[in-house]
Design a protein around this motif. Structure first.
Motif, PDB file in Angstrom:
ATOM      1  N   ASP A  55      -9.944 -36.200   9.116  1.00 22.42           N
ATOM      2  CA  ASP A  55      -9.146 -36.403   7.910  1.00 22.42           C
ATOM      3  C   ASP A  55      -8.226 -35.199   7.747  1.00 22.42           C
ATOM      4  OD1 ASP A  55      -8.153 -37.663   5.717  1.00 22.42           O
ATOM      5  OD2 ASP A  55     -10.091 -38.008   4.765  1.00 22.42           O
ATOM      6  N   VAL A  56      -7.235 -35.311   6.832  1.00 28.42           N
ATOM      7  CA  VAL A  56      -6.248 -34.250   6.652  1.00 28.42           C
ATOM      8  C   VAL A  56      -6.105 -33.935   5.172  1.00 28.42           C
ATOM      9  CG1 VAL A  56      -3.833 -33.572   6.962  1.00 28.42           C
ATOM     10  CG2 VAL A  56      -4.959 -34.953   8.709  1.00 28.42           C
ATOM     11  N   ASN A  57      -6.162 -32.655   4.835  1.00 29.90           N
ATOM     12  CA  ASN A  57      -5.866 -32.191   3.483  1.00 29.90           C
ATOM     13  C   ASN A  57      -4.542 -31.441   3.486  1.00 29.90           C
ATOM     14  OD1 ASN A  57      -8.092 -33.333   2.388  1.00 29.90           O
ATOM     15  ND2 ASN A  57      -9.017 -31.448   1.662  1.00 29.90           N
ATOM     16  N   LEU A  58      -3.934 -31.358   2.311  1.00 24.10           N
ATOM     17  CA  LEU A  58      -2.560 -30.892   2.227  1.00 24.10           C
ATOM     18  C   LEU A  58      -2.374 -29.962   1.036  1.00 24.10           C
ATOM     19  CD1 LEU A  58       0.267 -31.513   3.545  1.00 24.10           C
ATOM     20  CD2 LEU A  58       0.544 -33.231   1.765  1.00 24.10           C
ATOM     21  N   ASP A  76      -4.790 -28.512  -1.648  1.00 27.65           N
ATOM     22  CA  ASP A  76      -5.986 -29.027  -0.981  1.00 27.65           C
ATOM     23  C   ASP A  76      -6.316 -30.446  -1.450  1.00 27.65           C
ATOM     24  OD1 ASP A  76      -7.891 -28.631   0.973  1.00 27.65           O
ATOM     25  OD2 ASP A  76      -9.434 -27.990  -0.455  1.00 27.65           O
ATOM     26  N   VAL A  77      -5.324 -31.334  -1.379  1.00 28.20           N
ATOM     27  CA  VAL A  77      -5.550 -32.739  -1.723  1.00 28.20           C
ATOM     28  C   VAL A  77      -5.463 -33.568  -0.442  1.00 28.20           C
ATOM     29  CG1 VAL A  77      -4.598 -32.482  -4.030  1.00 28.20           C
ATOM     30  CG2 VAL A  77      -3.109 -33.200  -2.168  1.00 28.20           C
ATOM     31  N   ASN A  78      -6.058 -34.759  -0.480  1.00 26.48           N
ATOM     32  CA  ASN A  78      -6.037 -35.608   0.703  1.00 26.48           C
ATOM     33  C   ASN A  78      -4.606 -36.055   0.995  1.00 26.48           C
ATOM     34  OD1 ASN A  78      -6.315 -38.358   2.212  1.00 26.48           O
ATOM     35  ND2 ASN A  78      -8.309 -37.369   2.400  1.00 26.48           N
ATOM     36  N   ALA A  79      -4.190 -35.898   2.245  1.00 30.11           N
ATOM     37  CA  ALA A  79      -2.808 -36.172   2.625  1.00 30.11           C
ATOM     38  C   ALA A  79      -2.436 -37.636   2.520  1.00 30.11           C
ATOM     39  CB  ALA A  79      -2.555 -35.669   4.049  1.00 30.11           C
ATOM     40  N   VAL A 112       4.490 -25.737   3.269  1.00 29.51           N
ATOM     41  CA  VAL A 112       3.566 -26.862   3.453  1.00 29.51           C
ATOM     42  C   VAL A 112       2.445 -26.434   4.393  1.00 29.51           C
ATOM     43  CG1 VAL A 112       3.289 -29.241   4.217  1.00 29.51           C
ATOM     44  CG2 VAL A 112       5.410 -28.547   3.102  1.00 29.51           C
ATOM     45  N   ASN A 113       1.200 -26.720   4.023  1.00 33.29           N
ATOM     46  CA  ASN A 113       0.025 -26.417   4.844  1.00 33.29           C
ATOM     47  C   ASN A 113      -0.774 -27.703   5.041  1.00 33.29           C
ATOM     48  OD1 ASN A 113      -3.179 -24.886   4.180  1.00 33.29           O
ATOM     49  ND2 ASN A 113      -2.207 -25.184   6.166  1.00 33.29           N
ATOM     50  N   ALA A 114      -0.999 -28.097   6.304  1.00 29.58           N
ATOM     51  CA  ALA A 114      -1.807 -29.273   6.635  1.00 29.58           C
ATOM     52  C   ALA A 114      -3.056 -28.822   7.389  1.00 29.58           C
ATOM     53  CB  ALA A 114      -1.007 -30.260   7.485  1.00 29.58           C
ATOM     54  N   ILE A 115      -4.213 -29.296   6.940  1.00 30.00           N
ATOM     55  CA  ILE A 115      -5.493 -28.920   7.552  1.00 30.00           C
ATOM     56  C   ILE A 115      -6.189 -30.187   8.046  1.00 30.00           C
ATOM     57  CG2 ILE A 115      -7.748 -27.864   7.189  1.00 30.00           C
ATOM     58  CD1 ILE A 115      -6.504 -26.235   4.922  1.00 30.00           C
ATOM     59  N   VAL A 123     -16.277 -27.824   7.975  1.00 30.70           N
ATOM     60  CA  VAL A 123     -16.023 -26.447   8.384  1.00 30.70           C
ATOM     61  C   VAL A 123     -15.251 -26.394   9.694  1.00 30.70           C
ATOM     62  CG1 VAL A 123     -18.013 -25.524   7.176  1.00 30.70           C
ATOM     63  CG2 VAL A 123     -18.281 -26.371   9.502  1.00 30.70           C
ATOM     64  N   ASP A 124     -15.292 -27.483  10.459  1.00 29.76           N
ATOM     65  CA  ASP A 124     -14.561 -27.561  11.719  1.00 29.76           C
ATOM     66  C   ASP A 124     -13.119 -27.943  11.403  1.00 29.76           C
ATOM     67  OD1 ASP A 124     -13.695 -27.773  14.269  1.00 29.76           O
ATOM     68  OD2 ASP A 124     -14.887 -29.547  14.789  1.00 29.76           O
ATOM     69  N   GLN A 125     -12.250 -26.922  11.201  1.00 29.96           N
ATOM     70  CA  GLN A 125     -10.902 -27.168  10.702  1.00 29.96           C
ATOM     71  C   GLN A 125      -9.839 -26.641  11.657  1.00 29.96           C
ATOM     72  OE1 GLN A 125     -10.653 -25.316   6.880  1.00 29.96           O
ATOM     73  NE2 GLN A 125     -12.001 -26.800   5.873  1.00 29.96           N
ATOM     74  N   ASN A 126      -8.649 -27.218  11.544  1.00 27.41           N
ATOM     75  CA  ASN A 126      -7.480 -26.742  12.281  1.00 27.41           C
ATOM     76  C   ASN A 126      -6.315 -26.746  11.312  1.00 27.41           C
ATOM     77  OD1 ASN A 126      -5.727 -25.890  14.204  1.00 27.41           O
ATOM     78  ND2 ASN A 126      -5.733 -27.780  15.401  1.00 27.41           N
ATOM     79  N   SER A 127      -5.751 -25.561  10.998  1.00 33.03           N
ATOM     80  CA  SER A 127      -4.750 -25.427   9.943  1.00 33.03           C
ATOM     81  C   SER A 127      -3.398 -25.040  10.529  1.00 33.03           C
ATOM     82  CB  SER A 127      -5.186 -24.368   8.925  1.00 33.03           C
ATOM     83  OG  SER A 127      -4.178 -24.115   7.979  1.00 33.03           O
ATOM     84  N   VAL A 128      -2.317 -25.698  10.031  1.00 31.74           N
ATOM     85  CA  VAL A 128      -0.954 -25.348  10.428  1.00 31.74           C
ATOM     86  C   VAL A 128      -0.087 -25.267   9.178  1.00 31.74           C
ATOM     87  CG1 VAL A 128      -1.027 -26.303  12.758  1.00 31.74           C
ATOM     88  CG2 VAL A 128      -0.466 -27.805  10.848  1.00 31.74           C
TER      89      VAL A 128
END
Length: 547
Positions: A55-58, A76-79, A112-115, A123-128
């Motif tokens: 899933d992606v948070n934004l 940090d809301v759902n994209a 803009v930050n997408a995780i 906890v297994d995250q990838n952030s850009v």
């Protein structure tokens, strides 16, 4: 073999681990000036994304320095909220509606930050992150406007009534000033900071001015009042009294026509006063002779200084529906989501849209200006009432460079300064047409008009048709009555269906059935049949008795 499998596993792992993952701000991204609500559009690409497990948070913010995330717009809301419920984050465009009025005016970067994270283990995250390439300017403030002259409550001693208003603004990006006298109509004075009113009567008057900047922000109206009187207390043109040196020529508003004064004025004509209006005065002979003026012979006489003359120099109508490619291109440039593009595509079959163009030349003495009026006409062909109809107009650069050049009294939202504009029509009844109008101070040509893409009806809300089986009963035994999605349905029964004693249905109507006439041929056929049947019965009986 084991070594080969190990190498293959490592190659696959490396491919998955280093698949592209990015977020990119698309708009606004080029020193835009923003006002009202605008769309922030961005792209999320994640080659590792698997819908079943990820899933992606934004988070979206604005900052004076790129990438600082000073003021969060969302955090940090759902994209899915901005990218669509079924978004594929391997590659998706998203849109956030940014209300700039909630922020202070100034220059900002869009951050803009997408995780991307595993739903089973967040906890297994990838952030850009990404920011707009340059900062944008938020400007929702109206300009401060000051009237310089005439001074408020001044007394103007004049014989020919005219007054020049001059004014200044605190902003440099003024698109137009609007001026008017007393309760008269607003006059678009362009960017000029003076305007002369004339032809008014003696007494008290008030002149007004307001400014509109390039983002369509209107200033508060400034005004000044004055009293017009004749100098020295003597007669003046406009005091409703023909006195002093006034004549029907110099002041026709006060002095009646005098036959023989050499001027064909007021009610005089060739019949009533040939001395002043005789045959020697011919409109169209190229000479503005006494008795002729611009109002009765524009071919010979020029407009008096200060009188504005308007002339339509070009008029065109265009029709056509947008293609799927045009809808996608225009709405994507405006930052619309895929869902919005699909809605606009579905609306094509429920509306007809046309445009009317009118180019007007305005002449004030030696000064000529042009304005082009555009009317978008939307026809509702859906069979239901439409509410909150959104119409998106992409204006070609050859017509206007920014949305600030577009003037309209309708409900409008700037989607893109390039410009792409969204108009709103409150409602359109089924079968009804309604229009939107706007003006650009430029001289359109056929080449300009040819650059326009079809306007897009982006979305609307349809009234639901309420009906019941009882309400749909038309009391006709030859129709099948029901309530459908579009209203009552009354379907004709098959021809020949009984609808009462001695009656049958025909094309949905109950009619009397006619008795069948037996012809001579039919009668003989019936007797022949009876005879054959009798013979068969006798033969059968004889065979049976012999047994």
């Amino acid at each position: 073999m084991k070594a080969k499998l190990t190498l293959l596993f490592l190659a696959l792992f490396a491919t998955a681990a280093f698949a592209a993952h990015s977020v990119t701000v698309i708009q606004p991204n080029d020193s835009n000036r923003l006002a009202g609500t605008v769309g922030i559009s961005f792209n999320i690409t994640d080659g590792n994304f698997v819908a079943a497990t990820h899933d992606v948070n934004l988070s979206i913010a604005i900052s004076a320095t790129a990438g600082v995330f000073t003021t969060y717009l969302v955090q940090d809301v759902n994209a899915n909220t901005y990218c669509g419920g079924a978004a594929n984050y391997a590659d998706v465009n998203c849109t956030y509606a940014f209300d700039t009025t909630a922020q202070s005016d100034g220059n900002y970067f869009i951050d803009v930050n997408a995780i991307t994270f595993r739903t089973a283990g967040p906890v297994d995250q990838n952030s850009v992150i990404d920011s707009s390439d340059v900062n944008v300017q938020i400007d929702n403030s109206a300009s401060a406007l000051t009237v310089i002259s005439p001074a408020n409550n001044s007394v103007l001693p004049v014989n020919v009534f005219s007054v020049t208003i001059s004014y200044s603004s605190s902003e440099a990006d003024i698109a137009a000033y609007y001026v008017w006298l007393d309760s008269g109509a607003e006059i678009n004075n362009g960017t000029a900071t003076t305007y002369t009113f004339s032809g008014f009567s003696a007494g008290g008057h008030t002149v007004y001015v307001k400014a509109q900047d390039n983002l369509d922000n209107n200033s508060a109206t400034a005004s000044t009042s004055f009293t017009a009187v004749s100098s020295g207390g003597g007669p003046f043109c406009g005091d409703n009294s023909c006195g002093g040196n006034e004549t029907s020529v110099s002041c026709p508003s006060d002095c009646g026509a005098v036959c023989g004064d050499g001027a064909c004025t007021n009610t005089e004509s060739k019949q009533t006063c040939p001395a002043d209006c005789g045959p020697n005065r011919v409109c169209g002979d190229g000479a503005c002779t006494p008795g002729e003026n611009y109002n009765n012979c524009a071919a010979d006489c020029e407009a008096p200084q200060g009188q504005i003359v308007r002339e339509t120099v070009l008029s065109r109508e265009t029709k056509g529906k947008p293609t799927a490619e045009q809808i996608a291109a225009i709405l994507t440039a405006a930052g619309a989501s895929q869902n919005a593009i699909e809605k606009a595509s579905a609306a094509v079959g429920k509306t007809n849209v046309s445009r009317n163009f009118e180019v007007v030349k305005q002449k004030n003495g030696e000064n000529e200006t042009y304005s082009s009026n555009v009317e978008i006409v939307v026809e509702n062909t859906s069979g239901k009432k439409m509410n909150n109809v959104k119409v998106v107009e992409q204006i070609p650069k050859i017509a206007a460079q920014t949305s600030g050049e577009v003037k309209t009294n309708g409900s409008v939202r700037v989607l893109n300064q390039d410009p792409v504009i969204e108009f709103t029509i409150d409602s359109i009844e089924a079968g009804e047409s309604k229009s939107i109008k706007y003006t650009i101070d430029a001289q359109f040509t056929d080449a300009t008009i040819s650059e326009y893409e079809p306007a897009i009806v982006a979305s609307f809300e349809e009234d639901q048709v309420a009906c019941t089986e009882a309400a749909c009963d038309d009391a006709n035994p030859c129709t099948a009555d029901s309530c459908g999605d579009s209203g009552c349905l009354n379907i004709p029964a098959n021809n020949g269906t009984s609808c009462g004693i001695g009656k049958v249905c025909s094309s949905g109507a109950c009619i009397s059935s006619q008795p069948q006439e037996i012809t001579e041929k039919e009668d003989s056929n019936l007797l022949l049949g009876i005879g054959i049947l009798a013979i068969v019965v006798v033969v059968a009986y004889l065979i049976y008795t012999r047994k």
